[in-house]
Design a protein around this motif. Structure first.
Motif, PDB file in Angstrom:
ATOM      1  N   ASP A 602     -26.915   6.374 -31.563  1.00  0.00           N
ATOM      2  CA  ASP A 602     -26.644   7.092 -32.810  1.00  0.00           C
ATOM      3  C   ASP A 602     -25.462   6.481 -33.558  1.00  0.00           C
ATOM      4  O   ASP A 602     -24.585   7.196 -34.053  1.00  0.00           O
ATOM      5  N   GLY A 603     -25.455   5.167 -33.599  1.00  0.00           N
ATOM      6  CA  GLY A 603     -24.405   4.485 -34.341  1.00  0.00           C
ATOM      7  C   GLY A 603     -23.066   4.448 -33.644  1.00  0.00           C
ATOM      8  O   GLY A 603     -22.104   3.898 -34.177  1.00  0.00           O
ATOM      9  N   ARG A 604     -22.980   4.990 -32.442  1.00  0.00           N
ATOM     10  CA  ARG A 604     -21.698   4.946 -31.729  1.00  0.00           C
ATOM     11  C   ARG A 604     -21.819   4.105 -30.485  1.00  0.00           C
ATOM     12  O   ARG A 604     -22.852   4.109 -29.805  1.00  0.00           O
ATOM     13  N   ARG A 605     -20.775   3.382 -30.206  1.00  0.00           N
ATOM     14  CA  ARG A 605     -20.804   2.527 -29.030  1.00  0.00           C
ATOM     15  C   ARG A 605     -20.431   3.333 -27.803  1.00  0.00           C
ATOM     16  O   ARG A 605     -19.430   4.040 -27.785  1.00  0.00           O
ATOM     17  N   VAL A 606     -21.284   3.227 -26.801  1.00  0.00           N
ATOM     18  CA  VAL A 606     -21.065   3.981 -25.580  1.00  0.00           C
ATOM     19  C   VAL A 606     -21.029   3.013 -24.405  1.00  0.00           C
ATOM     20  O   VAL A 606     -21.904   2.152 -24.282  1.00  0.00           O
ATOM     21  N   ALA A 607     -19.994   3.140 -23.573  1.00  0.00           N
ATOM     22  CA  ALA A 607     -19.871   2.269 -22.407  1.00  0.00           C
ATOM     23  C   ALA A 607     -20.301   3.011 -21.147  1.00  0.00           C
ATOM     24  O   ALA A 607     -19.983   4.186 -20.973  1.00  0.00           O
ATOM     25  N   ARG A 608     -21.012   2.305 -20.310  1.00  0.00           N
ATOM     26  CA  ARG A 608     -21.504   2.913 -19.086  1.00  0.00           C
ATOM     27  C   ARG A 608     -21.180   1.967 -17.930  1.00  0.00           C
ATOM     28  O   ARG A 608     -21.259   0.736 -18.074  1.00  0.00           O
ATOM     29  N   ARG A 609     -20.819   2.565 -16.806  1.00  0.00           N
ATOM     30  CA  ARG A 609     -20.517   1.742 -15.644  1.00  0.00           C
ATOM     31  C   ARG A 609     -21.806   1.431 -14.908  1.00  0.00           C
ATOM     32  O   ARG A 609     -22.536   2.347 -14.519  1.00  0.00           O
ATOM     33  N   LEU A 610     -22.088   0.173 -14.728  1.00  0.00           N
ATOM     34  CA  LEU A 610     -23.354  -0.214 -14.138  1.00  0.00           C
ATOM     35  C   LEU A 610     -23.491   0.269 -12.703  1.00  0.00           C
ATOM     36  O   LEU A 610     -24.541   0.760 -12.299  1.00  0.00           O
ATOM     37  N   SER A 611     -22.412   0.150 -11.927  1.00  0.00           N
ATOM     38  CA  SER A 611     -22.521   0.468 -10.502  1.00  0.00           C
ATOM     39  C   SER A 611     -22.699   1.956 -10.246  1.00  0.00           C
ATOM     40  O   SER A 611     -23.363   2.335  -9.287  1.00  0.00           O
ATOM     41  N   THR A 612     -22.138   2.805 -11.092  1.00  0.00           N
ATOM     42  CA  THR A 612     -22.208   4.244 -10.826  1.00  0.00           C
ATOM     43  C   THR A 612     -22.935   5.004 -11.923  1.00  0.00           C
ATOM     44  O   THR A 612     -23.334   6.148 -11.723  1.00  0.00           O
ATOM     45  N   GLY A 613     -23.089   4.396 -13.077  1.00  0.00           N
ATOM     46  CA  GLY A 613     -23.769   5.085 -14.170  1.00  0.00           C
ATOM     47  C   GLY A 613     -22.862   5.989 -14.980  1.00  0.00           C
ATOM     48  O   GLY A 613     -23.275   6.548 -15.993  1.00  0.00           O
ATOM     49  N   GLU A 614     -21.606   6.157 -14.560  1.00  0.00           N
ATOM     50  CA  GLU A 614     -20.714   7.058 -15.286  1.00  0.00           C
ATOM     51  C   GLU A 614     -20.333   6.498 -16.661  1.00  0.00           C
ATOM     52  O   GLU A 614     -20.348   5.293 -16.877  1.00  0.00           O
ATOM     53  N   THR A 615     -20.025   7.399 -17.563  1.00  0.00           N
ATOM     54  CA  THR A 615     -19.620   7.008 -18.904  1.00  0.00           C
ATOM     55  C   THR A 615     -18.148   6.613 -18.882  1.00  0.00           C
ATOM     56  O   THR A 615     -17.336   7.259 -18.220  1.00  0.00           O
ATOM     57  N   LEU A 616     -17.821   5.549 -19.609  1.00  0.00           N
ATOM     58  CA  LEU A 616     -16.450   5.053 -19.613  1.00  0.00           C
ATOM     59  C   LEU A 616     -15.827   5.196 -20.989  1.00  0.00           C
ATOM     60  O   LEU A 616     -16.524   5.229 -22.004  1.00  0.00           O
ATOM     61  N   LYS A 617     -14.504   5.249 -20.968  1.00  0.00           N
ATOM     62  CA  LYS A 617     -13.782   5.298 -22.217  1.00  0.00           C
ATOM     63  C   LYS A 617     -13.528   3.848 -22.679  1.00  0.00           C
ATOM     64  O   LYS A 617     -13.055   3.020 -21.907  1.00  0.00           O
ATOM     65  N   ILE A 618     -13.870   3.573 -23.950  1.00  0.00           N
ATOM     66  CA  ILE A 618     -13.621   2.239 -24.477  1.00  0.00           C
ATOM     67  C   ILE A 618     -12.205   2.201 -25.037  1.00  0.00           C
ATOM     68  O   ILE A 618     -11.855   2.993 -25.906  1.00  0.00           O
ATOM     69  N   GLY A 619     -11.394   1.299 -24.494  1.00  0.00           N
ATOM     70  CA  GLY A 619      -9.987   1.242 -24.910  1.00  0.00           C
ATOM     71  C   GLY A 619      -9.735   0.127 -25.911  1.00  0.00           C
ATOM     72  O   GLY A 619     -10.666  -0.420 -26.503  1.00  0.00           O
ATOM     73  N   ASP A 620      -8.469  -0.208 -26.075  1.00  0.00           N
ATOM     74  CA  ASP A 620      -8.071  -1.220 -27.045  1.00  0.00           C
ATOM     75  C   ASP A 620      -8.525  -2.609 -26.612  1.00  0.00           C
ATOM     76  O   ASP A 620      -8.785  -2.854 -25.445  1.00  0.00           O
ATOM     77  N   VAL A 621      -8.549  -3.481 -27.604  1.00  0.00           N
ATOM     78  CA  VAL A 621      -8.803  -4.891 -27.328  1.00  0.00           C
ATOM     79  C   VAL A 621      -7.460  -5.516 -26.976  1.00  0.00           C
ATOM     80  O   VAL A 621      -6.520  -5.446 -27.751  1.00  0.00           O
ATOM     81  N   GLU A 622      -7.372  -6.086 -25.785  1.00  0.00           N
ATOM     82  CA  GLU A 622      -6.087  -6.631 -25.367  1.00  0.00           C
ATOM     83  C   GLU A 622      -6.240  -8.005 -24.732  1.00  0.00           C
ATOM     84  O   GLU A 622      -7.332  -8.399 -24.355  1.00  0.00           O
ATOM     85  N   LYS A 623      -5.121  -8.683 -24.612  1.00  0.00           N
ATOM     86  CA  LYS A 623      -5.105  -9.977 -23.948  1.00  0.00           C
ATOM     87  C   LYS A 623      -5.707  -9.808 -22.561  1.00  0.00           C
ATOM     88  O   LYS A 623      -5.407  -8.843 -21.865  1.00  0.00           O
ATOM     89  N   MET A 624      -6.549 -10.749 -22.188  1.00  0.00           N
ATOM     90  CA  MET A 624      -7.155 -10.655 -20.863  1.00  0.00           C
ATOM     91  C   MET A 624      -6.059 -10.661 -19.806  1.00  0.00           C
ATOM     92  O   MET A 624      -5.210 -11.551 -19.790  1.00  0.00           O
ATOM     93  N   SER A 625      -6.064  -9.639 -18.938  1.00  0.00           N
ATOM     94  CA  SER A 625      -5.059  -9.602 -17.884  1.00  0.00           C
ATOM     95  C   SER A 625      -5.627  -8.883 -16.678  1.00  0.00           C
ATOM     96  O   SER A 625      -6.461  -7.993 -16.799  1.00  0.00           O
ATOM     97  N   LYS A 626      -5.134  -9.319 -15.525  1.00  0.00           N
ATOM     98  CA  LYS A 626      -5.626  -8.723 -14.279  1.00  0.00           C
ATOM     99  C   LYS A 626      -5.347  -7.231 -14.238  1.00  0.00           C
ATOM    100  O   LYS A 626      -6.154  -6.455 -13.733  1.00  0.00           O
ATOM    101  N   SER A 627      -4.187  -6.825 -14.786  1.00  0.00           N
ATOM    102  CA  SER A 627      -3.815  -5.417 -14.667  1.00  0.00           C
ATOM    103  C   SER A 627      -4.772  -4.511 -15.432  1.00  0.00           C
ATOM    104  O   SER A 627      -5.052  -3.401 -15.009  1.00  0.00           O
ATOM    105  N   LYS A 628      -5.292  -4.998 -16.559  1.00  0.00           N
ATOM    106  CA  LYS A 628      -6.231  -4.174 -17.331  1.00  0.00           C
ATOM    107  C   LYS A 628      -7.679  -4.469 -16.927  1.00  0.00           C
ATOM    108  O   LYS A 628      -8.613  -3.896 -17.491  1.00  0.00           O
TER     109      LYS A 628
END
Length: 857
Positions: A602-628
């Motif tokens: 419905d025009g909104r981006r939805v993230a889903r975890r492949l391994s568990t199927g749970e819905t995820l929160k989409i966060g900011d775009v950040e520099k690739m880092s191990k911590s995030k």
RNA sequence: GCGGACGUGGCGGAACCGGUAGACGCAGCAGACUUAAAAUCUGUCGGCCCCAGGCCGUCCGGGUUCGAGUCCCGGCGUCCGCACCA
């Protein structure tokens, strides 16, 4: 048609390049008059793995190197390893691996990863800074500088971690604590080695003016860092008896001598010699000095910048007004390492001084009247006036503007013999001592009678048999290493156990690349040929330190006779980072992109975890880092889409100086393009096919030459994203023009150009296409396609016609149609006429081949 | 606080010296192929309206100009660097 198979094609061509030795650097003689071009990317620290940021950096350099090669330049494009540094020692402490083994292991690993990128690097020139063959030569020129007086030892204040028993860099002190041990960091005075970079301050500053191929931003940052300031240094004499040892008064430095009559007090730094002398006698002063030394203060104090001070009980005389006495304070905001470590405070015209005076109830006397203010009513409350104006309350300076007054104050002071106009630099000498094992040993022997003397037998090699079970520098507690004999008098002496800051290693490697096998540190002839680096590429984070150190060392080495090039990097490009969206589960934990699927619902981006199927929160775009956990490893991409699609994507979506956001959709787009290019090379007829449509053939030829121009311009000016867009357009044109229409000749021309235009970006694909065209040799050796401006000219162009600035119609005219003619055509255009109804034409503006604007009313 | 950069569709971005705003890509939508899906291909894709046309539109408010995303003045916002530098 067989789908393009990178897994088969890419390794095959890399092997072919290798076998043919195409990337081996040519000597000037072999290059036979070709102009040289030195492309260099900042060499990596061997941390263990190549990440996307590395990949983007090296791919950019590779595009430049391959393009310049095709344009007929003799290219040097080397790679090495910035291999000394703390992470290796941390690994040793945490995992019991030897730093040397850890580092070389990482280098092997990363070299293999880097080779997968298909970079046009001359691997025969590779070296690592932790190799005695490299650092031994560094020791050699270090001693040259030592003999030339550019290296000295003095007491310096350092961050000392009492648990790890080592000096920490400023970046390693977090909230006043050591980043590893968590111990409160102390300021400690240690004997440290310094390089006299300040000798070159003026030249380093002036040199910036000539760096017209550097980003403005970086030049400004260096300029600010060097921080030249002009002012007056002069002496205050004590009123009454001077403290012992300070009979010559207090030297202060100011950039505002024009405000001298507004002085309220004289301030000195907590670590000023006078403050230390007074601390010895007064517990109050001692307490204040001690507090200030402990990193100053609490965090809150640093945040708010709270001014604190203590009165010394001493007074000085105002130099221009005998009899006027000013109190001497010790203040926490005065820095010992800038100017003379002492100031006079003029609260009315300096905010810090004002804050201080309000707090300690010292007088505030305005001496600069802002334009338009009345001397009777002008007042200073909580805000100092720092702008220009007319001087008043200032005896002989009264009535002058601030600029004139400043010059006059300096003149008077010089006439009195109490001071002189001086230049002060923010730049400080470079402390290069590190109490660390994994670095280049400082090649000095400390002899009780001769002092520090150059070590005799170079290289001074790091011992391998060291232990990391106890904190501190293993070199100090090594049973034998430090014991040596004085090269001067032959008596027993101790080796210096400090090692060099790793920034020293990286401040001359580009010169070593000119001939990494040379016996001397720098092969002068080779360096004079290759330097300066024509295009240097790396992250902005090195805008100051590395780039300034390298500029300094190059000058110092030039003065020592090693090369004649003073400015190491003629062109600099600072590339952006690779970023990625972040994903977070309900429990707050970050989730790796490989485990995430994003859909549009419905025009909104939805993230889903492949391994568990749970819905995820989409966060900011950040520099690739191990911590995030938002890291996409290059290997994963290579595996799924091949190197070329990855190379294409890191360059395609954003201008190179900006961050690029890694997206699955984006790489897939690049992968599609790779296949579309490949598809165009399929099904080329065997024999000649005549053009059924001469116009179509002509149009394709025009598109070809426009593409050659546009893509070349894009590469020249670092607009890779635009160049790629032009390539997409060109392929779209090719696709819409079947060979039956255009004939095989125009098409072959177009394809031959296309293979070479894409080659710098997707070199493996280019080779496959080149081969398919039946061309001889390899695409990598093919010259850049020739651009013929005559062939790029349109037969007819669309000329927009505006009426009163609004677009109302469009004319088709031949390029270069005279203005008069265009005007007539425009005025007789039906659509235009309609909009001119009831109006009279006042003026017609025709910009040749661009636009027509009819002014009517 | 000082210095700098930037602000354009749902998104990344393009637009050279002031001259057709939205190139190219991503996402979306519609269609073709397919038993179906994926892949691929074709079309469409700033908003609004009285839809062969027109109006509005490049952070906001002014200005210069025949013409402004671009230049000037004043705001707002975001990001980066330095930061008690006398």
């Amino acid at each position: 048609m067989a789908r393009y198979n990178p897994k088969e094609v890419e390794p095959r061509w890399r092997a072919a390049w290798d076998e043919a030795g195409v990337f081996r650097t040519r000597t000037p003689e072999q290059a036979a008059g070709k102009p040289k071009y030195y492309v260099l990317e900042m060499f990596p620290y061997p941390s263990g793995n190549i990440h996307m940021g590395h990949a983007r950096n090296y791919v950019m350099g590779d595009v430049v190197a391959r393009y310049k090669r095709a344009k007929g330049f003799n290219v040097l494009h080397p790679m090495g390893w910035d291999a000394f540094g703390m992470p290796a020692e941390n690994a040793a402490m945490e995992r019991g691996v030897h730093p040397k083994a850890w580092t070389w292991q990482n280098i092997d690993n990363m070299r293999a990863q880097l080779k997968l990128l298909g970079l046009s690097i001359d691997w025969e020139r590779e070296f690592a800074t932790c190799d005695p063959a490299y650092y031994g030569r560094q020791q050699r020129w270090f001693l040259d500088l030592f003999r030339r007086g550019l290296v000295y030892r003095k007491e310096g204040v350092v961050n000392w971690d009492p648990v790890d028993q080592t000096v920490l860099a400023n970046e390693q002190v977090i909230d006043g604590r050591g980043w590893r041990s968590g111990a409160l960091v102390e300021k400690r005075k240690l004997s440290q080695w310094f390089l006299r970079i300040t000798d070159y301050a003026e030249e380093l500053l002036e040199g910036l003016g000539g760096l017209d191929r550097w980003p403005e931003k970086v030049r400004l940052m260096q300029e600010n860092w060097i921080g030249k300031s002009r002012g007056l240094q002069f002496r205050f004499d004590f009123a009454g008896e001077a403290p012992a040892g300070f009979e010559s008064g207090i030297e202060v430095y100011t950039t505002r001598p024009d405000t001298l009559f507004g002085a309220s007090f004289v301030g000195i730094a907590p670590d000023h010699p006078l403050a230390e002398a007074l601390a010895a006698e007064s517990p109050d002063i001692a307490a204040f000095v001690e507090e200030a030394r402990r990193g100053g203060a609490t965090e809150a104090e640093i945040e708010t910048g709270e001014k604190k001070g203590v009165f010394t009980g001493l007074y000085v005389e105002h130099p221009f007004e005998p009899g006027r006495r000013l109190p001497v304070w010790i203040a926490n905001f005065i820095l010992m390492h800038y100017g003379t470590g002492a100031i006079f405070a003029c609260p009315a015209h300096d905010q810090r001084d004002l804050d201080f005076c309000r707090k300690y109830d010292l007088p505030v006397l305005p001496v600069v009247l802002p334009p338009g203010e009345d001397p009777g009513s002008f007042n200073i409350d909580q805000e100092a006036y720092t702008g220009p104006g007319t001087l008043y309350n200032s005896a002989f300076l009264d009535g002058m503007d601030t600029e004139t007054g400043l010059a006059e104050a300096i003149r008077r002071m010089e006439a009195l013999g109490r001071g002189r106009g001086t230049t002060v630099w923010r730049l400080r000498d470079w402390g290069v001592s590190r109490q660390r094992y994994w670095g280049c040993p400082i090649p000095i022997a400390n002899c009780a009678t001769c002092g520090p003397v150059p070590a005799a037998d170079l290289p001074v090699v790091l011992p391998d048999d060291v232990s990391f079970d106890v904190p501190g520098n293993p070199l100090v507690r090594h049973p034998s290493w430090k014991h040596t004999t004085c090269p001067s008098c032959g008596a027993a002496a101790e080796r210096e156990t400090d090692t060099l800051d790793t920034f020293v290693d990286s401040s001359w490697y580009f010169a070593r690349f000119a001939n990494p096998a040379a016996e001397p540190p720098i092969d002068t002839a080779a360096a004079d040929y290759w330097l300066p680096v024509d295009q240097y590429i790396g992250g902005v984070e090195h805008a100051i330190l590395h780039l300034l150190y390298a500029r300094f060392v190059t000058r110092a080495l030039t003065d020592a006779g090693w090369t004649s090039v003073r400015e190491p990097f003629a062109g600099l490009f600072t590339q952006g980072m690779v970023t990625h969206e972040t994903y977070r589960a309900d429990d707050g934990k970050w989730v790796e992109p490989t485990d995430v699927e994003v859909e549009t619902v419905d025009g909104r981006r939805v993230a889903r975890r492949l391994s568990t199927g749970e819905t995820l929160k989409i966060g900011d775009v950040e520099k690739m880092s191990k911590s995030k956990k938002n890291v996409v490893a290059p290997e994963e991409i290579l595996d799924a889409y091949g190197v070329d699609a990855g190379r294409l994507f890191v360059l395609s979506d954003s201008p190179p100086e900006r961050d690029v956001q890694w997206t699955t959709g984006g790489v897939e787009g690049s992968w599609r393009f790779v296949n579309r290019v490949w598809a165009e090379f399929d099904g080329l007829p065997e024999g000649e096919v005549p053009a059924a449509d001469a116009d179509a053939a002509q149009a394709l030829r025009r598109a070809t030459h426009k593409a050659i121009k546009a893509v070349g311009d894009g590469f020249e000016s670092f607009r890779f994203n635009s160049a790629i867009a032009r390539l997409y357009e060109f392929v779209n044109v090719l696709k819409a023009a079947p060979v039956e229409q255009t004939g095989s000749q125009a098409r072959r021309e177009a394809l031959s150009a296309l293979a070479r235009l894409v080659a710098p970006i997707v070199p493996h694909l280019a080779e496959a296409c080149w081969e398919r065209l039946g061309e001889s040799g390899m695409a990598v050796d093919a010259p850049w396609p020739a651009f013929d401006p005559a062939l790029a000219v349109d037969e007819e162009i669309a000329l927009p016609v505006q009426v009163n600035g609004k677009r109302r119609g469009e004319l088709k005219v031949r390029p270069g149609t005279p203005e008069k003619e265009v005007e007539q055509i425009a005025l007789s255009d039906e659509a235009v006429k309609r909009h001119l109804e009831g109006l009279s034409v006042r003026k017609v503006i025709v910009v040749r081949d661009r636009i027509v604007n009819i002014v009517a009313g």
